[in-house]
Write a protein that holds these residues in place. Structure first.
Motif, short mmCIF file in Angstrom:
data_model
loop_
_atom_site.label_atom_id
_atom_site.label_comp_id
_atom_site.label_asym_id
_atom_site.label_seq_id
_atom_site.Cartn_x
_atom_site.Cartn_y
_atom_site.Cartn_z
N LEU A 1 59.44 -1.78 58.97
CA LEU A 1 58.41 -1.30 59.90
C LEU A 1 59.01 -1.32 61.31
N GLY A 2 59.15 -0.16 61.92
CA GLY A 2 59.69 -0.13 63.27
C GLY A 2 60.07 1.26 63.71
N ASP A 3 60.40 1.34 64.99
CA ASP A 3 60.76 2.62 65.60
C ASP A 3 62.26 2.85 65.42
N PHE A 4 62.60 3.94 64.77
CA PHE A 4 64.00 4.21 64.47
C PHE A 4 64.84 4.38 65.75
N THR A 5 64.20 4.73 66.87
CA THR A 5 64.95 4.90 68.11
C THR A 5 65.31 3.53 68.72
N ASP A 6 64.73 2.48 68.18
CA ASP A 6 65.02 1.13 68.63
C ASP A 6 66.31 0.66 67.91
N ALA B 1 66.18 15.06 69.88
CA ALA B 1 66.70 13.74 70.23
C ALA B 1 66.69 12.84 68.99
N LEU B 2 65.62 12.92 68.20
CA LEU B 2 65.54 12.15 66.95
C LEU B 2 66.63 12.62 65.98
N ALA B 3 66.79 13.95 65.91
CA ALA B 3 67.79 14.51 64.99
C ALA B 3 69.20 14.06 65.36
N ASP C 1 59.54 3.37 59.06
CA ASP C 1 58.51 4.11 59.79
C ASP C 1 57.88 3.21 60.86
N ILE C 2 57.38 3.85 61.91
CA ILE C 2 56.64 3.11 62.95
C ILE C 2 55.31 2.65 62.37
N LEU C 3 54.79 3.44 61.44
CA LEU C 3 53.50 3.09 60.83
C LEU C 3 53.71 2.27 59.57
N GLY D 1 61.21 7.95 58.62
CA GLY D 1 59.88 8.52 58.87
C GLY D 1 59.17 8.66 57.54
N SER D 2 58.99 7.54 56.86
CA SER D 2 58.62 7.56 55.43
C SER D 2 57.12 7.50 55.13
N ALA D 3 56.31 7.04 56.10
CA ALA D 3 54.88 6.84 55.82
C ALA D 3 54.12 8.17 55.73
N PRO D 4 53.10 8.31 54.92
CA PRO D 4 52.52 7.28 54.06
C PRO D 4 53.36 6.95 52.82
N GLY D 5 54.34 7.79 52.46
CA GLY D 5 55.25 7.32 51.42
C GLY D 5 55.56 8.24 50.26
N SER D 6 55.13 9.50 50.30
CA SER D 6 55.34 10.33 49.10
C SER D 6 56.82 10.62 48.85
N TRP D 7 57.62 10.79 49.92
CA TRP D 7 59.05 11.02 49.70
C TRP D 7 59.69 9.76 49.11
N SER D 8 59.28 8.60 49.61
CA SER D 8 59.83 7.35 49.08
C SER D 8 59.42 7.16 47.61
N ASP E 1 62.10 13.02 57.48
CA ASP E 1 60.92 13.86 57.70
C ASP E 1 60.28 13.46 59.03
N MET E 2 61.04 12.71 59.84
CA MET E 2 60.50 12.21 61.11
C MET E 2 60.11 13.36 62.03
N ALA E 3 58.99 13.19 62.67
CA ALA E 3 58.57 14.17 63.67
C ALA E 3 57.95 13.36 64.81
N ARG F 1 51.20 10.18 47.66
CA ARG F 1 50.37 9.84 48.82
C ARG F 1 50.21 10.98 49.81
N SER F 2 50.99 12.03 49.64
CA SER F 2 50.90 13.14 50.60
C SER F 2 51.43 14.43 49.97
N ARG F 3 50.93 15.57 50.48
CA ARG F 3 51.41 16.85 49.96
C ARG F 3 52.87 17.09 50.33
C1 SAM Z 1 55.46 13.95 58.37
S1 SAM Z 1 55.38 12.22 58.37
C2 SAM Z 1 56.37 11.78 56.99
C3 SAM Z 1 55.70 11.98 55.65
C4 SAM Z 1 56.52 11.39 54.52
N1 SAM Z 1 57.74 12.14 54.31
C5 SAM Z 1 55.74 11.35 53.23
O1 SAM Z 1 56.17 12.01 52.28
O2 SAM Z 1 54.75 10.62 53.13
C6 SAM Z 1 56.42 11.79 59.70
C7 SAM Z 1 56.56 10.29 59.92
O3 SAM Z 1 57.59 10.06 60.88
C8 SAM Z 1 57.26 8.85 61.52
N2 SAM Z 1 58.05 8.71 62.75
C9 SAM Z 1 58.04 9.54 63.82
N3 SAM Z 1 58.87 9.06 64.76
C10 SAM Z 1 59.42 7.93 64.26
C11 SAM Z 1 60.34 6.98 64.77
N4 SAM Z 1 60.87 7.10 65.99
N5 SAM Z 1 60.69 5.92 63.99
C12 SAM Z 1 60.14 5.78 62.75
N6 SAM Z 1 59.25 6.64 62.23
C13 SAM Z 1 58.90 7.70 62.97
C14 SAM Z 1 55.77 8.97 61.76
O4 SAM Z 1 55.18 7.72 62.00
C15 SAM Z 1 55.30 9.63 60.46
O5 SAM Z 1 54.82 8.67 59.55
#
Ligand code: SAM
Length: 205
Positions: free
Chosen positions: A93-98, A138-140, A79-81, A55-62, A120-122, A28-30
């Motif tokens: 589905l949710g914010d990891f900081t929660d 802070a995420l790290a 992932d939030i998305l 931070g898995s969306a769109p999902g290529s690592w998963s 891969d969260m950013a 799903r992603s490069r």
């Molecule tokens: C670079 S993309 C990941 C791409 C993914 N590794 C792939 O292979 O498809 C970074 C992802 O981190 C997620 N993200 C950023 N902050 C987040 C958070 N606080 N909680 C959950 N997901 C988060 C974003 O929504 C985004 O989908």
């Protein structure tokens, strides 16, 4: 000068090649090629293991992790998305900081723990370097604490960071918990971006 333009040209070609490759494959992603390169070099993802993808969306690592852990392994992704379903992947589905989301994830991992955490969260980039760097760190730091709660002894972490203030300190922090801490800059990530990956191995050993 000519050397530099050649390099830039080759580089642009490579970038396109990764996009095309991902498009032509089922990925799903490069971003897949970043994890694949690290995994192929460092032999990270093993059959029958539990991988957590933050931070898995769109999902290529998963997708890739699910293929590597095979039928008896599992992948827990956050992932939030939203993310379309993938075989063997439990998606939260949710914010990891929660805290509730992090706890849900910990609950799914269960007592047996995780073998590998990949992040891969950013944060959403503001363009203000100091703010972006602080948010990324802070995420790290959250991921660091999370590893303390879920990684099995001997487990590993791959985490995306951005060059800048605080990354050396973060690496030092990792060295307190992991036997080996290395930097990885996969071919697919060689663009203007300051991103790189830290691979921390053998948690608690
Ligand atoms: C670079 S993309 C990941 C791409 C993914 N590794 C792939 O292979 O498809 C970074 C992802 O981190 C997620 N993200 C950023 N902050 C987040 C958070 N606080 N909680 C959950 N997901 C988060 C974003 O929504 C985004 O989908």
């Amino acid at each position: 000068m000519a050397k530099k333009s050649n390099k830039q040209w080759l580089h642009a070609q490579n970038k396109d090649q990764y996009v095309k490759q991902a498009r032509d494959s089922h990925y799903r992603s490069r971003a897949i090629y970043k994890l694949q390169e690290i995994d192929q070099k460092d032999k990270l993802i093993k059959p029958n293991t539990c991988v957590v993808d933050l931070g898995s969306a769109p999902g290529s690592w998963s997708q890739y992790a699910s293929e590597q852990v095979k039928a008896n392994g599992r992948v827990i992704s956050v992932d939030i998305l939203p993310m379309d379903p993938i075989e063997r992947v439990l998606f939260i589905l949710g914010d990891f900081t929660d805290e509730a989301v992090e706890n849900e994830c910990i609950g799914h991992i269960g007592k047996q723990g995780a073998d590998l955490v990949i992040s891969d969260m950013a944060p959403n980039l503001t363009g203000i370097r100091i703010t972006d760097q602080a948010r990324s760190l802070a995420l790290a730091e959250l991921v660091y604490d999370f590893c303390d709660q879920v990684l099995k002894p001997g487990g590993d972490l791959v985490i995306k960071l951005f060059e800048g203030a605080g990354t050396d300190e973060y690496r030092r922090l990792l060295k307190e918990r992991f036997a080996k801490v290395m930097t990885r800059k996969p071919e697919a990530s060689r663009d203007q971006s300051r991103e790189f990956y830290v691979l921390a191995r053998s948690y608690g050993l």
